[in-house]
Write a protein that holds these residues in place. Structure first.
Motif, short mmCIF file in Angstrom:
data_model
loop_
_atom_site.label_atom_id
_atom_site.label_comp_id
_atom_site.label_asym_id
_atom_site.label_seq_id
_atom_site.Cartn_x
_atom_site.Cartn_y
_atom_site.Cartn_z
N ASP A 56 0.86 -1.18 0.00
CA ASP A 56 0.00 0.00 0.00
C ASP A 56 0.90 1.23 0.00
OD1 ASP A 56 -1.90 2.02 0.73
OD2 ASP A 56 -1.43 1.67 2.84
N ARG A 126 -12.19 6.00 -2.13
CA ARG A 126 -12.00 5.96 -0.68
C ARG A 126 -13.15 6.68 -0.01
NH1 ARG A 126 -6.80 7.54 3.01
NH2 ARG A 126 -7.86 7.44 5.02
N GLY A 178 -8.19 4.84 10.75
CA GLY A 178 -7.21 5.41 11.68
C GLY A 178 -6.16 4.37 12.03
N GLN A 180 -3.24 2.61 15.13
CA GLN A 180 -3.04 2.24 16.55
C GLN A 180 -4.38 2.00 17.24
OE1 GLN A 180 -0.80 0.94 18.04
NE2 GLN A 180 -1.19 1.17 20.18
N ARG A 293 8.00 9.98 17.22
CA ARG A 293 6.66 9.69 17.74
C ARG A 293 6.38 10.30 19.13
NH1 ARG A 293 4.43 5.52 18.55
NH2 ARG A 293 2.51 6.01 17.48
N1 LLP Z 1 -3.84 2.60 4.78
C1 LLP Z 1 -3.93 3.94 4.74
C2 LLP Z 1 -4.75 4.58 3.71
C3 LLP Z 1 -3.24 4.71 5.69
O1 LLP Z 1 -3.34 6.04 5.68
C4 LLP Z 1 -2.45 4.07 6.69
C5 LLP Z 1 -1.72 4.83 7.69
C6 LLP Z 1 -2.38 2.66 6.67
C7 LLP Z 1 -3.10 1.96 5.70
C8 LLP Z 1 -1.56 1.87 7.64
O2 LLP Z 1 -2.02 2.07 8.95
P1 LLP Z 1 -1.43 1.17 10.14
O3 LLP Z 1 -1.86 -0.24 9.90
O4 LLP Z 1 0.04 1.35 10.18
O5 LLP Z 1 -2.08 1.75 11.35
N2 LLP Z 1 2.93 8.09 11.83
C9 LLP Z 1 1.81 7.67 12.67
C10 LLP Z 1 0.87 6.74 11.94
C11 LLP Z 1 0.29 7.35 10.68
C12 LLP Z 1 -0.58 6.39 9.91
C13 LLP Z 1 -0.98 6.97 8.60
N3 LLP Z 1 -1.76 6.11 7.76
C14 LLP Z 1 2.37 7.04 13.93
O6 LLP Z 1 3.58 7.02 14.10
O7 LLP Z 1 1.61 6.61 14.80
#
Ligand code: LLP
Length: 370
Positions: A56, A126, A178, A180, A293
């Protein structure tokens, strides 16, 4: 190796990938795309590719990085609210699997670029499902007040426009609420919202070939040593049990953090211990340039002193950057710290190395592997 650096446990990464495979292998129509924004380290990418995950992406740079690391273009999905024309062209020329389109305005530009290049684009829209993920305000995306996706009341005419356009193949809908997220309830609400929407669209004669539920599954930052595996089983089960997929329909996931967070730690050395009137500071050689972070989101990462098992004392663990926000933890209880001690900051495999910067003209961190 000179500190600070990232240290990755490839055994743990492999176990996490094996768990993902175990949870998904009975479902040939499920596809997991790794969100490369979480960590684009080539050694990790190789393992992730060999485990059969797709990618992705949210930028042209990420598309190039994925291709350079051997991921087939047909395994790449491309999201992002602000895709530049050159990024759209790159994705079209390479033949990626799907654009996750975030607005009518973007759809029109994709159509224009397809016509200019004589290409066809596979697209999903989306949707902003207005589901509260109860997570940090900086990483929630699925609410009407967030900039992401198309709101449900505005969706139907945009779908019709996509269907009628010869240079587009309308694949279906994409969601991401979102990041976490530890409680399964927001994912259940998402599944319910997808079902409602799908019933509603079918009533209007609109069929979806694929559903993409995004990523967002969280990890345990507080007790990573006891709990180094995300709740992958419960996560996938929510969708298995609740989502009413139609025969032949494809389901896509975009996990980032859950795949890599626990396998990475930032290793840093104590430069000085400074006694103030009210505080004792452990000044380490890593700062928010290596791991942003804590400073950016107020995130907690467990800190371990690898060099001492002395009596516990309270320290503010801070970095060398000339900003007060360059603090990893206040009042951390740690075995007595001395100059030269090695400190590990845990659960730093996701959004650590990829968010590193060169502020203060500092070099980017290196990495090593166990
Ligand atoms: N798909 C889309 C469209 C996204 O925007 C994101 C993350 C993911 C998948 C993956 O999400 P995950 O599975 O990693 O939660 N820098 C921040 C997190 C930003 C996430 C942005 N989008 C942090 O350090 O907590």
């Amino acid at each position: 190796m000179r500190t600070p650096y990232y240290r990755y446990d490839l055994g743990l990464l492999d176990r996490t990938l094996a768990k993902i495979r175990e949870c998904t292998e009975g479902h040939p129509n499920w596809h997991v795309h790794y969100a490369i924004k979480a960590n684009a380290n080539p050694t990790l990418l190789e393992r992730i590719r060999k485990a059969g995950l797709g990618i992705d992406c949210v930028s042209g740079g990420e598309i190039s990085k994925a291709l350079e690391n051997g991921f087939p273009a047909t395994s790449i999905v491309f999201a992002g609210v602000g895709k530049a024309d050159w990024e759209i062209d790159l994705a079209l020329e390479k033949g990626i699997a799907c654009f996750n389109v975030e607005s009518q305005a973007e759809l029109e530009v994709i159509i224009e670029r397809c016509q200019a290049l004589g290409r066809t684009a596979h697209i999903a829209l989306r949707v902003n499902p207005n589901v509260d993920a109860h997570t940090h305000a900086g990483i929630t995306t699925g609410l009407s007040e967030n900039k992401f996706g198309i709101e449900i009341p505005m969706l139907e005419p945009i779908i019709r426009r996509a269907i009628e356009c010869d240079c587009l193949v309308f694949e279906g809908l994409h969601f991401h609420i979102g990041s976490q997220i530890l409680d399964m309830e927001p994912f259940m609400t998402l599944a319910d919202r997808v079902n409602e929407l799908q019933d509603n669209l079918e009533g209007k004669g609109i069929k979806l070939h694929s559903i993409n539920v995004g990523g967002g599954l969280g990890v345990d930052y507080d007790n990573p040593e006891q709990n180094d595996m995300p709740c992958l089983e419960s996560y996938f089960k929510v969708f298995e049990d609740r989502l009413k997929l139609r025969p032949g329909q494809q389901l896509h996931f975009e996990l980032g953090r859950a795949v890599v967070a626990q396998c990475g730690r930032l290793i840093t050395r104590v430069l000085y211990v400074k006694q103030g009137t009210v505080k004792k500071f452990a000044i380490v050689d890593a700062g928010f340039t290596e791991l942003i972070r804590p400073a950016f989101y107020g995130a907690h990462h467990k800190i371990v002193n690898l060099s001492s098992d002395g009596p516990l004392e309270k320290y503010d663990v801070v970095g060398p950057i000339c900003e007060s926000s360059d603090t990893f933890e206040k009042d951390a209880l740690l075995p007595e710290i001395r100059r030269g001690d090695l400190i590990a900051i845990l659960t730093a495999g996701a959004y650590g190395e990829t968010m590193a910067s060169c502020y203060n003209c500092r070099p980017l961190p290196k990495s090593c592997f166990d």
